[in-house]
Design a protein around this motif. Sequence first.
Motif, PDB file in Angstrom:
ATOM      1  N   ILE A 140       0.853  -1.186   0.000  1.00 52.77           N
ATOM      2  CA  ILE A 140       0.000   0.000   0.000  1.00 52.77           C
ATOM      3  C   ILE A 140       0.893   1.241   0.000  1.00 52.77           C
ATOM      4  N   LEU A 141       0.634   2.155  -0.925  1.00 58.67           N
ATOM      5  CA  LEU A 141       1.344   3.431  -0.956  1.00 58.67           C
ATOM      6  C   LEU A 141       0.535   4.444  -0.163  1.00 58.67           C
ATOM      7  N   ASN A 142       1.107   4.939   0.935  1.00 59.16           N
ATOM      8  CA  ASN A 142       0.475   5.952   1.768  1.00 59.16           C
ATOM      9  C   ASN A 142       1.084   7.315   1.453  1.00 59.16           C
ATOM     10  N   ILE A 143       0.249   8.259   1.067  1.00 61.90           N
ATOM     11  CA  ILE A 143       0.743   9.563   0.630  1.00 61.90           C
ATOM     12  C   ILE A 143       0.369  10.633   1.644  1.00 61.90           C
ATOM     13  N   VAL A 144       1.375  11.277   2.234  1.00 60.42           N
ATOM     14  CA  VAL A 144       1.181  12.451   3.080  1.00 60.42           C
ATOM     15  C   VAL A 144       1.128  13.661   2.149  1.00 60.42           C
ATOM     16  N   PRO A 145       0.086  14.483   2.212  1.00 58.06           N
ATOM     17  CA  PRO A 145      -0.124  15.481   1.167  1.00 58.06           C
ATOM     18  C   PRO A 145       0.692  16.762   1.288  1.00 58.06           C
ATOM     19  N   VAL A 146       1.576  16.846   2.275  1.00 50.77           N
ATOM     20  CA  VAL A 146       2.444  18.015   2.401  1.00 50.77           C
ATOM     21  C   VAL A 146       3.891  17.548   2.482  1.00 50.77           C
ATOM     22  N   MET A 153      -1.810  -4.006  11.875  1.00 46.49           N
ATOM     23  CA  MET A 153      -1.541  -4.208  10.450  1.00 46.49           C
ATOM     24  C   MET A 153      -1.567  -5.689  10.103  1.00 46.49           C
ATOM     25  N   HIS A 154      -2.228  -6.011   9.004  1.00 46.85           N
ATOM     26  CA  HIS A 154      -2.259  -7.398   8.553  1.00 46.85           C
ATOM     27  C   HIS A 154      -0.846  -7.808   8.120  1.00 46.85           C
ATOM     28  N   PRO A 155      -0.376  -9.001   8.515  1.00 49.91           N
ATOM     29  CA  PRO A 155       1.008  -9.394   8.208  1.00 49.91           C
ATOM     30  C   PRO A 155       1.293  -9.561   6.719  1.00 49.91           C
ATOM     31  N   ASP A 156       0.250  -9.659   5.913  1.00 47.03           N
ATOM     32  CA  ASP A 156       0.468  -9.813   4.478  1.00 47.03           C
ATOM     33  C   ASP A 156       0.562  -8.482   3.742  1.00 47.03           C
ATOM     34  N   PHE A 157       0.543  -7.364   4.503  1.00 40.87           N
ATOM     35  CA  PHE A 157       0.582  -6.043   3.881  1.00 40.87           C
ATOM     36  C   PHE A 157       1.801  -5.259   4.341  1.00 40.87           C
ATOM     37  N   VAL A 158       2.363  -4.494   3.413  1.00 36.90           N
ATOM     38  CA  VAL A 158       3.456  -3.566   3.699  1.00 36.90           C
ATOM     39  C   VAL A 158       2.979  -2.162   3.348  1.00 36.90           C
ATOM     40  N   ASN A 159       3.210  -1.206   4.245  1.00 38.28           N
ATOM     41  CA  ASN A 159       2.846   0.185   3.998  1.00 38.28           C
ATOM     42  C   ASN A 159       4.091   1.017   3.747  1.00 38.28           C
ATOM     43  N   ASP A 160       4.156   1.633   2.584  1.00 33.60           N
ATOM     44  CA  ASP A 160       5.227   2.578   2.274  1.00 33.60           C
ATOM     45  C   ASP A 160       4.671   3.987   2.377  1.00 33.60           C
ATOM     46  N   PHE A 161       5.354   4.843   3.138  1.00 33.98           N
ATOM     47  CA  PHE A 161       4.912   6.220   3.319  1.00 33.98           C
ATOM     48  C   PHE A 161       5.795   7.158   2.503  1.00 33.98           C
ATOM     49  N   VAL A 162       5.163   8.010   1.722  1.00 32.89           N
ATOM     50  CA  VAL A 162       5.857   9.040   0.957  1.00 32.89           C
ATOM     51  C   VAL A 162       5.136  10.361   1.196  1.00 32.89           C
ATOM     52  N   ALA A 163       5.839  11.449   0.933  1.00 32.85           N
ATOM     53  CA  ALA A 163       5.243  12.781   1.056  1.00 32.85           C
ATOM     54  C   ALA A 163       5.194  13.448  -0.313  1.00 32.85           C
ATOM     55  N   TYR A 194       2.177  -1.295  -6.801  1.00 30.42           N
ATOM     56  CA  TYR A 194       1.381  -1.204  -5.577  1.00 30.42           C
ATOM     57  C   TYR A 194       0.004  -1.820  -5.796  1.00 30.42           C
ATOM     58  N   ASP A 195      -0.547  -2.369  -4.722  1.00 28.10           N
ATOM     59  CA  ASP A 195      -1.868  -2.972  -4.770  1.00 28.10           C
ATOM     60  C   ASP A 195      -2.970  -1.993  -4.396  1.00 28.10           C
ATOM     61  N   ALA A 196      -2.604  -0.886  -3.774  1.00 31.97           N
ATOM     62  CA  ALA A 196      -3.595   0.111  -3.370  1.00 31.97           C
ATOM     63  C   ALA A 196      -2.871   1.392  -2.974  1.00 31.97           C
ATOM     64  N   VAL A 197      -3.649   2.477  -2.886  1.00 26.73           N
ATOM     65  CA  VAL A 197      -3.148   3.778  -2.452  1.00 26.73           C
ATOM     66  C   VAL A 197      -4.035   4.272  -1.321  1.00 26.73           C
ATOM     67  N   CYS A 198      -3.408   4.864  -0.300  1.00 27.80           N
ATOM     68  CA  CYS A 198      -4.142   5.472   0.805  1.00 27.80           C
ATOM     69  C   CYS A 198      -3.616   6.891   1.001  1.00 27.80           C
ATOM     70  N   VAL A 199      -4.495   7.882   0.901  1.00 23.63           N
ATOM     71  CA  VAL A 199      -4.119   9.272   1.159  1.00 23.63           C
ATOM     72  C   VAL A 199      -4.148   9.484   2.669  1.00 23.63           C
ATOM     73  N   ASN A 200      -3.019   9.893   3.237  1.00 23.70           N
ATOM     74  CA  ASN A 200      -2.912   9.944   4.692  1.00 23.70           C
ATOM     75  C   ASN A 200      -3.212  11.339   5.224  1.00 23.70           C
ATOM     76  N   SER A 201      -4.441  11.791   5.014  1.00 21.69           N
ATOM     77  CA  SER A 201      -4.854  13.110   5.490  1.00 21.69           C
ATOM     78  C   SER A 201      -6.365  13.210   5.440  1.00 21.69           C
ATOM     79  N   MET A 202      -6.945  13.902   6.415  1.00 23.55           N
ATOM     80  CA  MET A 202      -8.383  14.125   6.410  1.00 23.55           C
ATOM     81  C   MET A 202      -8.812  15.101   5.322  1.00 23.55           C
ATOM     82  N   SER A 203      -7.864  15.647   4.588  1.00 18.56           N
ATOM     83  CA  SER A 203      -8.206  16.458   3.422  1.00 18.56           C
ATOM     84  C   SER A 203      -8.696  15.594   2.268  1.00 18.56           C
TER      85      SER A 203
END
Length: 246
Positions: free
Chosen positions: A4-10, A29-39, A72-81
């Motif tokens: 999962i690609l996690n994107i911090v929007p700033v 976190m489910h053991p079969d998933f890896v979260n990568d955080f980028v900004a 990546y298998d999915a994208v998650c935007v890491n902000s309430m925006s």
Amino acid sequence: MKRILNIVPVPVPAEALDAFAGQIPPGVMHPDFVNDFVAARAGARVIDSPYEQTLADAFVLDAGARAQDDGYDAVCVNSMSDSALPALRSRLDIPVMAPAIGSMLLACMLGSRFSVVTMWPRWHGLYTKAAAQQGITGRMASVRDIGTRPDAAELLAGKEESVFPLLERECRAAIDGDGADVIILGSTTMHQSHAYLSSVLEVPVINPGVVAIKLTELLVQCGLTHSRRAYAAPEDPQDDLFAPIG
């Protein structure tokens, strides 16, 4: 292993990305998933206005547009925006999730009315916009804040003694005064306060970043993604449009 690609929007320093990644409690976190955080590499600073919302949308789209091609298998935007959520769903076939939409719809399953408790008044518009887009404005009891400018680099680290009581005060006012029976934290930068608030309040407290990541997992595991009837794909993607901006 699913990614999962996690994107911090700033734009934030690398150590701040570690703090965002730290919002996922051990064992959640489910053991079969890896979260990568980028900004986002440029654009907004604190998403304090419609101007900055537009900048965040542009550079979150830039950060996530190639996620599918990158494996990546999915994208998650890491902000309430929920920055660029519709645009990324339009661009990608893989699931795209974000905290405001996920947290608000979850809150509607857990109670009758929810309140968002956040850091400062400049973020109020993010929540009213998200609730309106989901057609659940009537389920939102209130939006409250503690009048404190957020810090996207340090988050709440070192501010626990001063900030946590203020957040508890506003949560209590939302419950007792506004009729909320679920509380949503107004930012993924507030995740350090979740354990404390959950321990002192008698209603569910939603940690939006964790909820968004778990919903992203769920979509992947269930083989679900967004509807192309709702999010039409572009005829001619221009993923390199922002490349000259550095």
